[in-house]
Design a protein around this motif. Structure first.
Motif, PDB file in Angstrom:
ATOM      1  N   PRO A 198       0.817  -1.220   0.000  1.00  0.00           N
ATOM      2  CA  PRO A 198       0.000   0.000   0.000  1.00  0.00           C
ATOM      3  C   PRO A 198       0.847   1.266   0.000  1.00  0.00           C
ATOM      4  O   PRO A 198       1.843   1.344   0.709  1.00  0.00           O
ATOM      5  N   GLN A 199       0.430   2.220  -0.791  1.00  0.00           N
ATOM      6  CA  GLN A 199       1.130   3.506  -0.856  1.00  0.00           C
ATOM      7  C   GLN A 199       0.489   4.501   0.116  1.00  0.00           C
ATOM      8  O   GLN A 199       1.099   5.488   0.476  1.00  0.00           O
ATOM      9  N   ASN A 200      -0.762   4.246   0.483  1.00  0.00           N
ATOM     10  CA  ASN A 200      -1.512   5.194   1.323  1.00  0.00           C
ATOM     11  C   ASN A 200      -1.424   4.807   2.789  1.00  0.00           C
ATOM     12  O   ASN A 200      -1.201   3.644   3.142  1.00  0.00           O
ATOM     13  N   LEU A 201      -1.612   5.809   3.626  1.00  0.00           N
ATOM     14  CA  LEU A 201      -1.364   5.645   5.058  1.00  0.00           C
ATOM     15  C   LEU A 201      -2.242   4.567   5.723  1.00  0.00           C
ATOM     16  O   LEU A 201      -1.711   3.681   6.407  1.00  0.00           O
ATOM     17  N   ILE A 202      -3.546   4.661   5.555  1.00  0.00           N
ATOM     18  CA  ILE A 202      -4.421   3.777   6.352  1.00  0.00           C
ATOM     19  C   ILE A 202      -4.272   2.298   5.969  1.00  0.00           C
ATOM     20  O   ILE A 202      -4.085   1.452   6.858  1.00  0.00           O
ATOM     21  N   PRO A 203      -4.294   1.943   4.661  1.00  0.00           N
ATOM     22  CA  PRO A 203      -4.074   0.516   4.369  1.00  0.00           C
ATOM     23  C   PRO A 203      -2.686   0.041   4.801  1.00  0.00           C
ATOM     24  O   PRO A 203      -2.531  -1.116   5.179  1.00  0.00           O
ATOM     25  N   TYR A 204      -1.694   0.947   4.783  1.00  0.00           N
ATOM     26  CA  TYR A 204      -0.372   0.526   5.268  1.00  0.00           C
ATOM     27  C   TYR A 204      -0.464   0.213   6.766  1.00  0.00           C
ATOM     28  O   TYR A 204       0.052  -0.811   7.235  1.00  0.00           O
ATOM     29  N   ILE A 205      -1.144   1.080   7.499  1.00  0.00           N
ATOM     30  CA  ILE A 205      -1.274   0.853   8.949  1.00  0.00           C
ATOM     31  C   ILE A 205      -1.998  -0.467   9.217  1.00  0.00           C
ATOM     32  O   ILE A 205      -1.518  -1.308   9.991  1.00  0.00           O
ATOM     33  N   THR A 206      -3.152  -0.685   8.564  1.00  0.00           N
ATOM     34  CA  THR A 206      -3.918  -1.909   8.892  1.00  0.00           C
ATOM     35  C   THR A 206      -3.123  -3.166   8.496  1.00  0.00           C
ATOM     36  O   THR A 206      -3.120  -4.149   9.228  1.00  0.00           O
ATOM     37  N   GLN A 207      -2.412  -3.095   7.373  1.00  0.00           N
ATOM     38  CA  GLN A 207      -1.630  -4.270   6.968  1.00  0.00           C
ATOM     39  C   GLN A 207      -0.421  -4.480   7.886  1.00  0.00           C
ATOM     40  O   GLN A 207      -0.044  -5.619   8.157  1.00  0.00           O
ATOM     41  N   VAL A 209      -0.324  -3.668  11.081  1.00  0.00           N
ATOM     42  CA  VAL A 209      -0.868  -4.198  12.345  1.00  0.00           C
ATOM     43  C   VAL A 209      -1.266  -5.677  12.160  1.00  0.00           C
ATOM     44  O   VAL A 209      -1.113  -6.495  13.066  1.00  0.00           O
ATOM     45  N   ALA A 210      -1.719  -6.007  10.944  1.00  0.00           N
ATOM     46  CA  ALA A 210      -2.093  -7.404  10.662  1.00  0.00           C
ATOM     47  C   ALA A 210      -0.855  -8.293  10.481  1.00  0.00           C
ATOM     48  O   ALA A 210      -0.981  -9.512  10.329  1.00  0.00           O
ATOM     49  N   GLY A 211       0.321  -7.676  10.461  1.00  0.00           N
ATOM     50  CA  GLY A 211       1.568  -8.452  10.356  1.00  0.00           C
ATOM     51  C   GLY A 211       1.965  -8.757   8.920  1.00  0.00           C
ATOM     52  O   GLY A 211       2.875  -9.549   8.665  1.00  0.00           O
ATOM     53  N   VAL A 212       1.302  -8.130   7.953  1.00  0.00           N
ATOM     54  CA  VAL A 212       1.605  -8.403   6.546  1.00  0.00           C
ATOM     55  C   VAL A 212       2.733  -7.497   6.057  1.00  0.00           C
ATOM     56  O   VAL A 212       3.410  -7.799   5.076  1.00  0.00           O
ATOM     57  N   ARG A 213       2.936  -6.360   6.733  1.00  0.00           N
ATOM     58  CA  ARG A 213       3.966  -5.389   6.316  1.00  0.00           C
ATOM     59  C   ARG A 213       4.897  -5.086   7.477  1.00  0.00           C
ATOM     60  O   ARG A 213       4.540  -5.267   8.642  1.00  0.00           O
ATOM     61  N   GLU A 214       6.065  -4.530   7.108  1.00  0.00           N
ATOM     62  CA  GLU A 214       7.012  -4.028   8.108  1.00  0.00           C
ATOM     63  C   GLU A 214       6.372  -2.885   8.876  1.00  0.00           C
ATOM     64  O   GLU A 214       5.327  -2.372   8.468  1.00  0.00           O
ATOM     65  N   LYS A 215       7.076  -2.434   9.925  1.00  0.00           N
ATOM     66  CA  LYS A 215       6.530  -1.302  10.680  1.00  0.00           C
ATOM     67  C   LYS A 215       6.355  -0.071   9.785  1.00  0.00           C
ATOM     68  O   LYS A 215       7.045   0.087   8.767  1.00  0.00           O
ATOM     69  N   LEU A 216       5.423   0.765  10.178  1.00  0.00           N
ATOM     70  CA  LEU A 216       5.114   1.970   9.409  1.00  0.00           C
ATOM     71  C   LEU A 216       6.284   2.954   9.445  1.00  0.00           C
ATOM     72  O   LEU A 216       6.898   3.126  10.495  1.00  0.00           O
ATOM     73  N   ILE A 287       0.463   0.529  17.061  1.00  0.00           N
ATOM     74  CA  ILE A 287       1.140   0.679  15.760  1.00  0.00           C
ATOM     75  C   ILE A 287       2.629   0.912  16.013  1.00  0.00           C
ATOM     76  O   ILE A 287       2.999   1.849  16.723  1.00  0.00           O
ATOM     77  N   SER A 288       3.501   0.058  15.433  1.00  0.00           N
ATOM     78  CA  SER A 288       4.946   0.337  15.535  1.00  0.00           C
ATOM     79  C   SER A 288       5.328   1.215  14.359  1.00  0.00           C
ATOM     80  O   SER A 288       4.918   0.939  13.224  1.00  0.00           O
ATOM     81  N   TYR A 289       6.099   2.240  14.649  1.00  0.00           N
ATOM     82  CA  TYR A 289       6.495   3.124  13.544  1.00  0.00           C
ATOM     83  C   TYR A 289       7.880   3.699  13.775  1.00  0.00           C
ATOM     84  O   TYR A 289       8.407   3.687  14.894  1.00  0.00           O
ATOM     85  N   LYS A 290       8.453   4.195  12.690  1.00  0.00           N
ATOM     86  CA  LYS A 290       9.714   4.943  12.782  1.00  0.00           C
ATOM     87  C   LYS A 290       9.544   6.198  11.931  1.00  0.00           C
ATOM     88  O   LYS A 290       8.668   6.253  11.057  1.00  0.00           O
ATOM     89  N   ILE A 291      10.379   7.171  12.211  1.00  0.00           N
ATOM     90  CA  ILE A 291      10.332   8.402  11.411  1.00  0.00           C
ATOM     91  C   ILE A 291      11.326   8.266  10.261  1.00  0.00           C
ATOM     92  O   ILE A 291      12.490   7.908  10.480  1.00  0.00           O
ATOM     93  N   GLY A 292      10.841   8.493   9.050  1.00  0.00           N
ATOM     94  CA  GLY A 292      11.725   8.426   7.883  1.00  0.00           C
ATOM     95  C   GLY A 292      11.816   9.778   7.189  1.00  0.00           C
ATOM     96  O   GLY A 292      11.378  10.801   7.730  1.00  0.00           O
ATOM     97  N   LYS A 293      12.384   9.719   5.982  1.00  0.00           N
ATOM     98  CA  LYS A 293      12.546  10.961   5.195  1.00  0.00           C
ATOM     99  C   LYS A 293      11.206  11.411   4.626  1.00  0.00           C
ATOM    100  O   LYS A 293      10.273  10.616   4.515  1.00  0.00           O
TER     101      LYS A 293
END
Ligand code: NAD
Ligand code: UFG
Length: 339
Positions: A198-207, A209-216, A287-293
């Protein structure tokens, strides 16, 4: 009354079809370039009347002619079909110009050949405003040079529709400039289903949290906003779907040809960090996240002045941000069969 919904198996289109099916007979035209056929069954399981599907590539003139021949009694068109990934449009501009502009031209060519009234709604975007001069953004805000070929296709399509409406006395049209649609139908049977990462914020977050993607990764925390993260106007997709019904009804009432634009947003800006907090409190999920560029092309803040739509379309958003985020998570859980 029969309504053609192009791109009706996509995210916003599928939610709009559910609402439309309460009152209208619905025909979807989609080539599945960014959606899955399984959406049709899911959609029909919650639709109020059965939705018809035609697998049509709108870039193909012959296929579009066939569609209009088969469904000659169409009196409303909601044109969602387009490619919409901003980053991809920078890499493949010709694909975006070809798909998004030719699809509209092919439909309007068919509309031009008819001698009966047609109500047309086009999916535009707040991206046409670029970096806003004044917040909240009204429809008076000048349309500025687009940041991406995607944004440019929205500007060009709005212009094509406006020109066509001036020439064709049967055509009544509206461009709805959406802000950020999020969330899913309350049944959790349909929702946002991006193909790939996902390129957009909300589907990235839900995926994530579902464990399908790396941390946000939050794309930048040094913007000129109170907490440094970007501000957007997030609107529940069901409220956005409802705006299409109201826009259609508005056009049906119009006696003469018209072409108008409306902002569709909640009027409230929310930062990325505020989204994270609201998601955690409404779902109980961390939600696990890090700050990027910073991501190229992102503007500090956009949110709508929606007064024109509230007044003229008798529309108003009903869902809160928390309800929208909860529905997005419910959809992700249901789709992935997470308990
Ligand atoms: P989506 O990709 O989920 O849906 C678009 C649908 O159109 C897909 O099912 C795709 O298969 C279909 N399609 C694309 N090209 C086609 C073609 N040539 N022939 C037939 N079908 C074709 O996108 P969405 O999020 O539902 O967006 C719908 C519309 O709203 C788009 O025009 C988009 O640009 C616009 N919009 C979306 C957002 C957003 O954040 N989602 C914001 C502003 C505007
Ligand atoms: N963001 C992150 N991390 C991510 C994804 C997004 O921090 O993994 C941030 C972005 O930088 C931005 C905010 O979350 O600050 C919202 O980003 P989205 O990609 O969800 O939404 P945009 O506002 O960038 O763009 C969306 C659509 C465009 C459309 C635009 C205006 O994707 O197609 O709204 O309608 F043009």
């Amino acid at each position: 009354m029969k309504v053609l919904v192009t791109g009706g198996l996509g995210y916003i289109g599928s939610h709009t079809c559910v609402e439309l099916s309460k009152k209208y007979s619905v025909v979807i035209a989609d080539n599945l370039i960014n959606s899955k056929i399984e959406v049709l069954e899911r959609l029909n399981s919650i639709a109020h009347s059965k939705v018809i599907f035609e697998k049509i590539d709108l870039r193909n003139k012959k296929e579009v002619a066939f569609l209009f021949e088969k469904h000659g009694d169409i009196s409303g068109i909601i044109h969602f079909a387009a490619l919409k990934a901003v980053g991809e449009s920078v890499e493949k501009p010709l694909l975006y110009y070809e798909n998004n502009i030719n699809s509209l031209l092919n439909i309007l060519e068919q509309v031009q050949q008819r001698n009966s009234k047609i109500n047309f709604i086009f999916s535009s975007s707040c991206t046409v405003y670029g970096q806003p001069i004044k917040l909240p953004i009204t429809e008076e805000e000048p349309v500025k040079k687009a940041f991406s070929p995607y944004g440019e296709t929205k500007q060009i399509c709005e212009n094509i529709l406006s020109a066509s409406s001036k020439l064709n006395k049967y055509l009544r049209s509206i461009s709805l400039r959406y802000f950020n649609p999020i969330g899913a139908h309350e049944s959790a049977m349909i929702g946002e289903l991006p193909l790939g990462k996902p390129q957009n914020l909300i589907p990235y977050i839900t995926q994530s949290v579902a464990g399908v993607r790396e941390k946000l990764t939050i794309f930048g925390d040094d913007y000129d906003t109170p907490d440094g993260t970007c501000i957007r106007d997030y609107i529940h997709v069901t409220d956005l779907a409802d705006a299409h019904i109201k826009a259609l009804e508005y056009l049906i009432e119009k006696e003469f040809s018209t072409n108008e634009v409306f902002n569709i947003g909640t009027g409230k800006g929310t930062s990325v960090l505020e989204i994270i907090n609201a998601f955690e409190s409404s779902t109980g999920k961390k939600i696990s996240y890090k700050i990027g560029k910073r991501r190229k092309g992102d503007v500090d803040a956009t949110y709508a002045d929606n007064k024109k739509a509230l007044k003229s379309l008798s529309w108003s958003p009903k869902y809160s941000l928390e309800q929208a985020l909860e529905s997005a998570w419910n959809w992700e859980k249901n789709y992935r069969k997470i308990k």
